[in-house]
Design a protein around this motif. Structure first.
Motif, PDB file in Angstrom:
ATOM      1  N   ILE A 587      31.742  27.555  23.315  1.00 36.09           N
ATOM      2  CA  ILE A 587      31.155  28.896  23.395  1.00 36.09           C
ATOM      3  C   ILE A 587      30.112  29.021  22.294  1.00 36.09           C
ATOM      4  O   ILE A 587      30.259  28.447  21.208  1.00 36.09           O
ATOM      5  N   GLU A 588      29.071  29.769  22.547  1.00 41.78           N
ATOM      6  CA  GLU A 588      28.018  29.923  21.542  1.00 41.78           C
ATOM      7  C   GLU A 588      27.240  31.206  21.829  1.00 41.78           C
ATOM      8  O   GLU A 588      27.040  31.595  22.994  1.00 41.78           O
ATOM      9  N   ALA A 589      26.813  31.873  20.737  1.00 42.53           N
ATOM     10  CA  ALA A 589      25.959  33.062  20.851  1.00 42.53           C
ATOM     11  C   ALA A 589      24.510  32.627  20.602  1.00 42.53           C
ATOM     12  O   ALA A 589      24.043  32.590  19.455  1.00 42.53           O
ATOM     13  N   THR A 590      23.812  32.297  21.654  1.00 43.48           N
ATOM     14  CA  THR A 590      22.445  31.795  21.508  1.00 43.48           C
ATOM     15  C   THR A 590      21.471  32.966  21.387  1.00 43.48           C
ATOM     16  O   THR A 590      21.783  34.115  21.716  1.00 43.48           O
ATOM     17  N   ASN A 591      20.257  32.629  20.928  1.00 40.20           N
ATOM     18  CA  ASN A 591      19.172  33.626  20.788  1.00 40.20           C
ATOM     19  C   ASN A 591      19.619  34.834  19.954  1.00 40.20           C
ATOM     20  O   ASN A 591      19.351  36.000  20.284  1.00 40.20           O
ATOM     21  N   PHE A 592      20.350  34.545  18.880  1.00 43.15           N
ATOM     22  CA  PHE A 592      20.852  35.621  18.016  1.00 43.15           C
ATOM     23  C   PHE A 592      19.682  36.216  17.216  1.00 43.15           C
ATOM     24  O   PHE A 592      18.968  35.490  16.514  1.00 43.15           O
ATOM     25  N   THR A 593      19.491  37.544  17.349  1.00 45.94           N
ATOM     26  CA  THR A 593      18.380  38.219  16.646  1.00 45.94           C
ATOM     27  C   THR A 593      18.880  39.495  15.979  1.00 45.94           C
ATOM     28  O   THR A 593      19.834  40.139  16.441  1.00 45.94           O
ATOM     29  N   THR A 594      18.227  39.835  14.898  1.00 42.02           N
ATOM     30  CA  THR A 594      18.511  41.084  14.173  1.00 42.02           C
ATOM     31  C   THR A 594      17.237  41.921  14.185  1.00 42.02           C
ATOM     32  O   THR A 594      16.168  41.445  13.768  1.00 42.02           O
ATOM     33  N   SER A 595      17.347  43.169  14.669  1.00 39.35           N
ATOM     34  CA  SER A 595      16.145  44.015  14.770  1.00 39.35           C
ATOM     35  C   SER A 595      16.427  45.395  14.182  1.00 39.35           C
ATOM     36  O   SER A 595      17.583  45.823  14.046  1.00 39.35           O
ATOM     37  N   LEU A 596      15.340  46.121  13.812  1.00 39.78           N
ATOM     38  CA  LEU A 596      15.443  47.445  13.212  1.00 39.78           C
ATOM     39  C   LEU A 596      15.712  48.492  14.285  1.00 39.78           C
ATOM     40  O   LEU A 596      15.250  48.384  15.424  1.00 39.78           O
ATOM     41  N   ALA A 597      16.460  49.507  13.874  1.00 40.95           N
ATOM     42  CA  ALA A 597      16.735  50.652  14.741  1.00 40.95           C
ATOM     43  C   ALA A 597      16.354  51.925  13.988  1.00 40.95           C
ATOM     44  O   ALA A 597      16.143  51.905  12.761  1.00 40.95           O
ATOM     45  N   PRO A 598      16.238  53.064  14.694  1.00 41.36           N
ATOM     46  CA  PRO A 598      15.855  54.317  14.022  1.00 41.36           C
ATOM     47  C   PRO A 598      16.798  54.674  12.889  1.00 41.36           C
ATOM     48  O   PRO A 598      17.973  54.276  12.868  1.00 41.36           O
ATOM     49  N   VAL A 709      17.510  40.996   6.455  1.00 40.81           N
ATOM     50  CA  VAL A 709      16.504  41.885   7.043  1.00 40.81           C
ATOM     51  C   VAL A 709      16.648  43.252   6.376  1.00 40.81           C
ATOM     52  O   VAL A 709      17.781  43.748   6.228  1.00 40.81           O
ATOM     53  N   CYS A 710      15.493  43.843   5.951  1.00 39.76           N
ATOM     54  CA  CYS A 710      15.510  45.139   5.287  1.00 39.76           C
ATOM     55  C   CYS A 710      15.166  46.251   6.270  1.00 39.76           C
ATOM     56  O   CYS A 710      14.294  46.092   7.137  1.00 39.76           O
ATOM     57  N   GLY A 711      15.837  47.415   6.108  1.00 42.29           N
ATOM     58  CA  GLY A 711      15.602  48.553   6.994  1.00 42.29           C
ATOM     59  C   GLY A 711      14.635  49.576   6.385  1.00 42.29           C
ATOM     60  O   GLY A 711      14.123  49.389   5.275  1.00 42.29           O
ATOM     61  N   ASP A 712      14.437  50.711   7.095  1.00 41.55           N
ATOM     62  CA  ASP A 712      13.530  51.768   6.633  1.00 41.55           C
ATOM     63  C   ASP A 712      14.127  53.103   7.065  1.00 41.55           C
ATOM     64  O   ASP A 712      14.078  53.467   8.237  1.00 41.55           O
ATOM     65  N   ASN A 713      14.705  53.847   6.094  1.00 42.67           N
ATOM     66  CA  ASN A 713      15.327  55.140   6.428  1.00 42.67           C
ATOM     67  C   ASN A 713      14.528  56.331   5.875  1.00 42.67           C
ATOM     68  O   ASN A 713      15.025  57.449   5.809  1.00 42.67           O
ATOM     69  N   ILE A 714      13.218  56.115   5.382  1.00 41.90           N
ATOM     70  CA  ILE A 714      12.385  57.211   4.854  1.00 41.90           C
ATOM     71  C   ILE A 714      11.496  57.716   5.979  1.00 41.90           C
ATOM     72  O   ILE A 714      10.764  56.925   6.591  1.00 41.90           O
TER      73      ILE A 714
END
Length: 737
Positions: A587-598, A709-714
């Motif tokens: 088993i494997e989790a391919t195409n693993f990505t981390t993205s920003l959300a509101p 990965v850094c977020g943006d909450n301002i």
């Protein structure tokens, strides 16, 4: 050999007779040369101009002795026809050189003819059934014998020869010819070299006993153009003994059932006697008599045995029936002294007697099952055979009974259909009876069961037998989530399967203690592909809810490494726990990505690939590390060397949640403060809580290395500047669009 004939194409060896006339032994290494010349030549001319020559090695000869020596090499005239000169000459002359040279002539001919006996073959060997005395064969008077004579013929291809073959019987004292028989024969091999032949001599017979001389061979010959050129090799003489003595002997007799026994058994062939012929004449069908006599001299029974043909020095065994029984009996065996072939020379060895007891052997009946099984189904055939002591007085009668009441048949064989007996345990009786009315009963038990099976191929197969119509009930579940069942040794609980056997009508358990259930497991079909067969074991539980296991007895288990299956025999309702080593899941989790959300949140996405239907995987564990924007510890990617210690440390306080194995995304609803960054990891976890970090996927950079990965909450701060505007007037009453 001087002035004799030789064949023009025959290879011969030269022989010389040498005498030592000196008063000391001759030297061991003296050589005698031979020379062969075509035509009649003076000695010196032949020696210097020979057509062929060779050497005869002459060994040591004692003073006054003569010895014969033969050349090692051969001479062949090569087709020359005519006189030839042969010269013998020592290589070194001695004190009397006059006798160191010998010259003679031979006649080499293309028309060579010679018959000679094979003296290595004894013509007596061609006869059968002869007695011997001191190595000499003995014939009988008034009996016809056919001798075969062996010899060699060297007859040229164009030559004809008729020879007189036969024998002469000569008185050993007076040397007079008593009898003779001759016949002519001409069909000899004619190949121009010595070829073996074998001929029958005229039949031989003589009416008186005694010691004689038998002369046999080639007595005369006539031919064209030549007769036999050598007569010295045509005849042979042997000593011939003719004797008719007969000496039949009773060597011994003993109980046939056991030669060491002191008693005899009643019945057929119960006495064995050994008889031999020590005379010189064969006998035919001599009747040997056995008698059983009681203490009053009365003959109770008798029997006889014919010897058949008995040859000199031959042994035979006669068997006799004993048709009486009792104590203080005498068995007497007698050979007649006056038989058709003559009078026995030694009557004293023609009779033997023994005082003994003759008993009636017990029946000792027993039953043999020709198709033995621990139990039978209603579709089986049953074949039984009754046996008794082979020495019991017969014929023995057999009868078969059910429960001692119902007759099933007669005779030693009984064939039944199990269905005719019905389900249950049955007892059969065999009754054996001898000719005196003695009876013996033997009992035999049969179990006939209902055959039932549960076939869930290719995973497992179970079968059993019961005394009532029954069914096999099977239930399987996965181990409790998070429960290790105390397995240990790096193995995991994999499957629980319960087996029960219940009657259809009674609804009661059908295990009786005398029946069982055979189960065959195919772990490679039941378990995931990441479980090696050689790691699989089965344990025993009391129920599906039980977590305390026990080991099966080794006699119940069989592991087939070749077919990769496990066979189990159970005798009661049983739950089986299957355990084994679980390698990394596919088993494997391919195409693993981390993205920003509101609002400074994050979302992770992946594509689950592999054994998504693997029941032993409970889902994905998700982990998060909070990292300052200036940098810090992140989850390692597969580009780095795997370390379980590192993962245990990083995951200790970073666990977030577990999602189903088929999930492909997850939203992190937590808010991050300004300057906070994250590193995510996702790893498959099984039912026992084992996390497979080897299969983990993490937040990575463009090089595939672990990162954050850094977020943006301002909220965005925006200002409109340099705004200009204009007006437009129309005559329309419609609203501006």
């Amino acid at each position: 050999m001087p002035d004799s004939f030789i064949a023009a194409y025959d290879s011969i060896q030269f022989t010389v007779l040498v005498e030592n006339n000196f008063n000391s032994p001759s030297p061991a290494s003296r050589l005698l040369n031979w020379y062969a010349c075509e035509g009649v030549k003076p000695t010196n001319v032949c020696v210097t101009n020979s057509d062929d020559n060779g050497v005869i090695n002459v060994g040591t000869i004692l003073p006054g002795n003569m010895m014969t020596f033969t050349s090692n090499d051969y001479f062949n005239p090569q087709g020359y026809s005519g006189l030839m000169t042969i010269v013998y000459q020592f290589d070194r002359m001695d004190l009397n050189p006059g006798d160191d040279v010998l010259s003679f002539t031979v006649n080499s001919t293309l028309e060579f003819v010679d018959l000679k006996l094979d003296y290595d073959v004894d013509i007596m060997q061609s006869l059968n059934d002869l007695s011997t005395y001191d190595g000499d064969f003995i014939l009988n008077s008034n009996k016809t014998y056919n001798f075969t004579m062996d010899g060699f013929a060297n007859i040229c291809g164009s030559c004809d020869l008729n020879a007189t073959l036969g024998w002469q019987l000569i008185n050993s004292s007076s040397k007079e010819i008593i009898n003779e028989s001759l016949s002519n024969y001409s069909n000899f091999p004619s190949f121009g070299f010595y070829k073996s032949f074998s001929n029958n001599l005229p039949s031989f017979s003589h009416n008186e006993t005694g010691t004689y001389i038998l002369k046999y061979g080639i007595f005369n010959s006539q031919g064209n153009p030549n007769h036999d050129m050598f007569s010295s090799n045509n005849l042979n003489e042997i000593t011939l003994l003719i004797n008719n003595d007969i000496d039949l002997r009773l060597v011994s007799f003993y109980p046939s059932h056991n030669p060491a026994s002191t008693t005899y058994n009643y019945g057929n062939n119960m006495v064995t006697s050994e008889i031999t012929l020590h005379g010189n004449k064969s006998v035919n069908n001599v009747s040997i008599l056995l008698e059983v006599i009681d203490s009053n001299g009365i003959v109770k029974s008798s029997d006889s045995c014919l010897t058949g043909k008995l040859r000199p020095n031959e042994y035979i065994f006669c068997q006799f029936n004993l048709n009486s029984s009792g104590n203080n009996l005498i068995i007497i065996i007698t050979i007649p002294t006056d038989i058709e072939e003559g009078i026995d020379l030694k009557p004293s060895n023609n009779i033997i007697d023994e005082s003994t007891e003759i008993i009636i052997p017990p029946l000792s009946a027993y039953i043999v099952n020709n198709n033995p099984k621990q139990w039978y189904s209603t579709s089986d055939a049953i074949s039984l055979t009754g046996h008794a002591n082979i020495f019991a007085p017969g014929p023995v009668n057999y009868s078969w009974w059910y429960s001692g009441i119902v007759n099933l048949g007669y005779g030693e064989n009984l064939n039944l259909n199990a269905q005719d007996l019905g389900l249950g345990e049955h007892t059969l009786r065999l009754t054996a009876r001898d000719i005196f009315g003695n009876i013996e009963n033997v009992f035999y038990s049969l179990d006939i069961y209902y055959y039932v099976e549960f076939d869930n191929s290719p995973y497992l197969h179970a079968s059993s037998a019961t005394i009532e119509t029954s069914i096999i009930e099977v239930e399987s579940i996965l181990p409790l989530v998070g429960e290790s069942y105390g397995v240990g040794n790096g193995k995991s609980p994999l499957m629980l399967i319960s087996f029960d056997l219940n009657g259809v009508s009674s609804q009661q358990n059908s295990f009786t203690g005398s029946n069982w259930m055979d189960i065959e497991f195919n772990p490679t079909e039941i378990l995931p592909s990441n479980v090696p067969f050689d790691s699989v074991e089965i344990r025993k539980l009391d129920s599906l809810n039980d977590t305390i296991w026990d080991l099966f007895d080794s006699s119940q288990l069989t592991t087939n490494e070749i077919d990769q299956n496990i066979t189990l025999t159970i005798y009661e309702s049983t739950t089986v726990l299957i355990v084994g080593e679980m390698n990394l899941p596919n088993i494997e989790a391919t195409n693993f990505t981390t993205s920003l959300a509101p609002e400074g949140k994050f979302k992770i996405d992946w594509q689950p690939v592999g054994e998504l239907e693997n029941e032993y995987l409970s889902g994905w564990n998700i982990y998060r590390l909070v990292v300052p924007s200036t940098g810090g510890t992140v989850f390692p990617s597969s580009n780095q060397l795997y370390s379980q210690l590192v993962w245990d440390s990083l995951s200790a306080d970073s666990y977030l949640t577990t999602v189903p194995i088929e999930t492909n995304s997850w939203n992190d609803l937590s808010n991050r403060d300004e300057g906070e960054c994250v590193s995510y990891a996702i790893a498959p976890v099984d039912r026992q809580g084992v996390i497979h970090f080897e299969k983990a996927n993490v937040t990575t950079d463009e090089n595939g290395d672990g990162t954050f990965v850094c977020g943006d909450n301002i909220p965005p701060n925006s200002l409109v500047i340099q705004l200009t505007h204009s007006w437009e007037f129309t005559n329309s009453s419609d609203c501006f669009k």
